[in-house]
Design a protein around this motif. Structure first.
Motif, short mmCIF file in Angstrom:
data_model
loop_
_atom_site.label_atom_id
_atom_site.label_comp_id
_atom_site.label_asym_id
_atom_site.label_seq_id
_atom_site.Cartn_x
_atom_site.Cartn_y
_atom_site.Cartn_z
N LEU A 198 0.84 -1.20 0.00
CA LEU A 198 0.00 0.00 0.00
C LEU A 198 0.87 1.25 0.00
O LEU A 198 0.62 2.21 -0.74
CB LEU A 198 -0.93 0.00 1.22
N SER A 199 1.91 1.25 0.83
CA SER A 199 2.82 2.39 0.88
C SER A 199 3.61 2.53 -0.42
O SER A 199 3.85 3.63 -0.91
CB SER A 199 3.78 2.24 2.06
N LEU A 200 4.02 1.40 -0.97
CA LEU A 200 4.79 1.41 -2.21
C LEU A 200 3.96 1.96 -3.37
O LEU A 200 4.45 2.73 -4.20
CB LEU A 200 5.26 0.00 -2.53
N TRP A 201 2.69 1.57 -3.43
CA TRP A 201 1.85 1.95 -4.56
C TRP A 201 1.24 3.34 -4.42
O TRP A 201 1.16 4.09 -5.40
CB TRP A 201 0.72 0.91 -4.72
N ILE A 202 0.80 3.70 -3.24
CA ILE A 202 0.10 4.98 -3.11
C ILE A 202 1.00 6.13 -2.71
O ILE A 202 0.65 7.29 -2.91
CB ILE A 202 -1.07 4.87 -2.11
N GLY A 203 2.17 5.82 -2.15
CA GLY A 203 3.14 6.86 -1.88
C GLY A 203 2.90 7.67 -0.61
O GLY A 203 1.86 7.60 0.03
N ARG A 204 3.90 8.47 -0.28
CA ARG A 204 3.91 9.25 0.97
C ARG A 204 2.75 10.24 1.08
O ARG A 204 2.12 10.34 2.15
CB ARG A 204 5.24 9.98 1.10
N PRO A 205 2.43 11.03 0.04
CA PRO A 205 1.34 12.02 0.20
C PRO A 205 0.02 11.40 0.63
O PRO A 205 -0.68 11.93 1.50
CB PRO A 205 1.24 12.65 -1.19
N VAL A 206 -0.33 10.26 0.02
CA VAL A 206 -1.59 9.62 0.35
C VAL A 206 -1.53 9.00 1.75
O VAL A 206 -2.51 9.02 2.49
CB VAL A 206 -1.95 8.55 -0.70
N VAL A 207 -0.36 8.45 2.10
CA VAL A 207 -0.20 7.88 3.44
C VAL A 207 -0.43 8.94 4.50
O VAL A 207 -1.16 8.73 5.48
CB VAL A 207 1.20 7.25 3.61
N TYR A 208 0.15 10.12 4.30
CA TYR A 208 -0.01 11.19 5.28
C TYR A 208 -1.43 11.76 5.26
O TYR A 208 -1.97 12.14 6.30
CB TYR A 208 1.02 12.28 5.04
N ALA A 209 -2.04 11.79 4.10
CA ALA A 209 -3.41 12.25 4.02
C ALA A 209 -4.33 11.30 4.78
O ALA A 209 -5.24 11.72 5.50
CB ALA A 209 -3.86 12.35 2.56
N PHE A 210 -4.08 10.00 4.63
CA PHE A 210 -4.86 9.01 5.37
C PHE A 210 -4.62 9.14 6.87
O PHE A 210 -5.56 9.06 7.68
CB PHE A 210 -4.49 7.60 4.91
N ALA A 211 -3.34 9.33 7.26
CA ALA A 211 -3.01 9.43 8.68
C ALA A 211 -3.70 10.62 9.33
O ALA A 211 -4.01 10.60 10.53
CB ALA A 211 -1.50 9.54 8.85
N ASN A 212 -3.94 11.68 8.55
CA ASN A 212 -4.57 12.89 9.08
C ASN A 212 -6.09 12.89 8.93
O ASN A 212 -6.75 13.85 9.32
CB ASN A 212 -3.99 14.13 8.40
N SER A 213 -6.64 11.83 8.35
CA SER A 213 -8.08 11.77 8.12
C SER A 213 -8.79 11.18 9.34
O SER A 213 -8.18 10.60 10.23
CB SER A 213 -8.38 10.91 6.89
N ARG A 214 -10.11 11.31 9.34
CA ARG A 214 -10.91 10.73 10.42
C ARG A 214 -10.81 9.21 10.42
O ARG A 214 -10.79 8.58 11.48
CB ARG A 214 -12.37 11.16 10.28
N VAL A 215 -10.76 8.64 9.22
CA VAL A 215 -10.64 7.18 9.12
C VAL A 215 -9.31 6.73 9.72
O VAL A 215 -9.24 5.74 10.45
CB VAL A 215 -10.76 6.72 7.66
N GLY A 216 -8.24 7.46 9.38
CA GLY A 216 -6.93 7.14 9.94
C GLY A 216 -6.93 7.23 11.45
O GLY A 216 -6.39 6.36 12.14
N HIS A 217 -7.53 8.27 11.96
CA HIS A 217 -7.61 8.44 13.41
C HIS A 217 -8.45 7.33 14.05
O HIS A 217 -8.15 6.89 15.16
CB HIS A 217 -8.19 9.81 13.76
N ALA A 218 -9.48 6.89 13.34
CA ALA A 218 -10.31 5.80 13.85
C ALA A 218 -9.50 4.51 13.95
O ALA A 218 -9.77 3.65 14.79
CB ALA A 218 -11.52 5.59 12.96
N CYS A 219 -8.50 4.38 13.07
CA CYS A 219 -7.60 3.22 13.10
C CYS A 219 -6.42 3.46 14.02
O CYS A 219 -5.44 2.69 13.99
CB CYS A 219 -7.11 2.89 11.68
N LEU A 220 -6.47 4.52 14.80
CA LEU A 220 -5.41 4.88 15.74
C LEU A 220 -4.11 5.24 15.05
O LEU A 220 -3.02 5.02 15.58
CB LEU A 220 -5.18 3.75 16.76
N ILE A 221 -4.21 5.76 13.84
CA ILE A 221 -3.04 6.21 13.09
C ILE A 221 -3.11 7.72 12.92
O ILE A 221 -4.17 8.26 12.63
CB ILE A 221 -2.98 5.54 11.69
#
Length: 222
Positions: free
Chosen positions: A83-106
């Protein structure tokens, strides 16, 4: 056997009781895949009780529990890696800062922590990282972002997961000798605190060795 994943995923005690009643190799594998991916789930609720049941009932083999749990951990880690290899850093950080990411404790801070850890310690971090709380599930993300060699990633991840699962299985097997089943989760939680301290101690030792080697090389160059 009830094949539905229980709502107890949100209640450690209820899940523990459900798992004890339904434990088999497939569930060990599935929940270790979940534990090792970006979904927060404690391996302490899977491997120790499975090993405990292997010791008391004999319907599972403790060594196979470790092997299956390690295979599941590798698959889950590969999910994060690709997932990290394919979607890259920007998307990873966007997910980490999203409500879904926070719901996953990330969150961004956790991802940054894992990434700094990877940058500082290199490939060996995928081994040691499997032993460190809060880093264990996330260490695959910077490995994917850095496009780490997949073979090296699998070897170090498997070895780290094997050590961790071996420790958890040994704990479950040992507790089976004197702890009744209805007190098992309490004892696992108790000893997990010590395992956490041990993991942090390993981290400090590895950091010390890395720093020593770095300064030693610097002195040689001077």
């Amino acid at each position: 056997m009830d094949l539905m994943i229980p709502l107890a995923l949100f209640d450690a005690t209820t899940f523990f009781n459900w798992f004890v009643e339904n434990a088999n190799y497939w569930f060990v594998f599935i929940f270790m895949v979940i534990e090792s991916s970006f979904i927060p789930f404690p391996s302490e609720l899977v491997v120790p009780p499975a090993a405990y049941l292997a010791a008391q009932r004999g319907d599972m083999n403790v060594f196979m529990v470790v092997v299956v749990a390690t295979a599941g951990a590798l698959v889950g880690a590969l999910v994060n890696y690709f997932l990290s290899l394919w979607i890259g850093r920007p998307v990873v950080y966007a997910f980490a800062n999203s409500r879904v990411g926070h719901a996953c404790l990330i969150n961004q801070q956790k991802v940054e922590k894992a990434e700094r850890y990877f940058d500082d310690h290199g490939a060996i971090s995928t081994f040691v990282g499997r032993l460190i709380p809060a880093v264990r599930q996330l260490i695959s993300i910077p490995a994917g972002l850095a496009k780490m060699n997949i073979g090296t990633f699998c070897v170090f991840t498997s070895l780290g997961a094997l050590v961790w699962n071996g420790i958890l299985a040994a704990l479950g097997w040992w507790l089976a000798q004197f702890v009744p089943l209805d007190h098992l989760i309490e004892q696992v939680e108790h000893y997990n605190t010590y395992l956490t301290y041990a993991g942090l101690a390993i981290l400090l030792i590895c950091v010390g060795v890395i720093l020593y080697n770095a300064f030693k090389k610097h002195e040689i160059k001077d």
